[in-house]
Design an enzyme around this catalytic site. Sequence first.
Site: not given
Length: 347
Positions: A53, A236, A238, A241, A243-246
């Site tokens: 990372y 992961s 979400l 990302g 599943l945030t809907g963004k």
Amino acid sequence: MKMNDLGQSGIKVSAYCLGSMTWGTQNTAAEGHAQIDRALDTGINFVDTAEMYPVNPVSADTTGRTEDIIGQWVAKTGRRADMVLATKHSGEGLGHVRDGAPISSATIAQTIEGSLRRLQSDYIDLYQFHWPNRGSYMFRKNWTYDPSGQVRADTIAHMEDALGALQREVERGTIRAFGLSNESAWGLTQWATVAARVGGPRPISVQNEYSLMCRMADTDVAETCVNEDIDMLSFSPLAAGLLTGKYQDGAVPDGSRMSLNGDLGGRRTDRAFEAVSAYLQVAKNHGLDPVHMALAWCAARPFMGSVIFGATSMDQLNVALGAADITLSDEVTAELDTVNRAHPLPY
């Protein structure tokens, strides 16, 4: 914050874990330090990182930078004992790390020393192998995965070799426990079986992708986790990302993961957006924040040790932390299962 025992290790971790993979690219050191402080203040005691990372992108120039950032926090605060710290040994294929050498007794000691130096710590609580030498079906490789070229004897010999080296590190006090990542049910069973036969630290965890949209573990890894006392650490949760809907309706927020990695590692598909729409509707029907719903659902799974989430802003972190106060009703859980049956493996 709910605390869970990881396997039979005696290590207690919070039900949620702070991921760090953006520290050093999308986040500065100061932002990473602020996230650690905030997480600890709210009861999270678990931080996950890796020698490779940060990501977005992964590069030779930045490898090890996230561990350095955590080490700077340790040196500045002196709070190493307040944190359960997990990191990972990269394996074959990452050419700019040890020239892409596979994981073996020849690489384990030097890799641990490198992580300890960057982390400014005398020990690592949970030392994980980032992916198997023999390959993995994770990261969308499940669609074409073919294990027929594997040689079982070579895999077992590798496990015996690695466990011997890990045991020496346990005896030196450099690692407390051993975990795996991107592993299969068969691989988990073999690691546990070999450890029982030849000695060495028994795996206590497996860090695999797991979310409402990636439920491959439900039919095999979950059973292994329960019967072998190996806890899952989901990454992961979400769905990068989604599943945030963004990202709905073609939105790509500036600085978001999709703006840097257009297909979200193969997760960006028409079927994925259809599935997200259905999950968002469940959240709306029950007055839930979709982030809270997705994280709380993962945390409630019977084989879950901790749910790893990351954030690129303090606002995102604060929203995610709210999931710790959420318990989903049976009705919500049933509706989520119904969506899963209608939209299985959407990427």
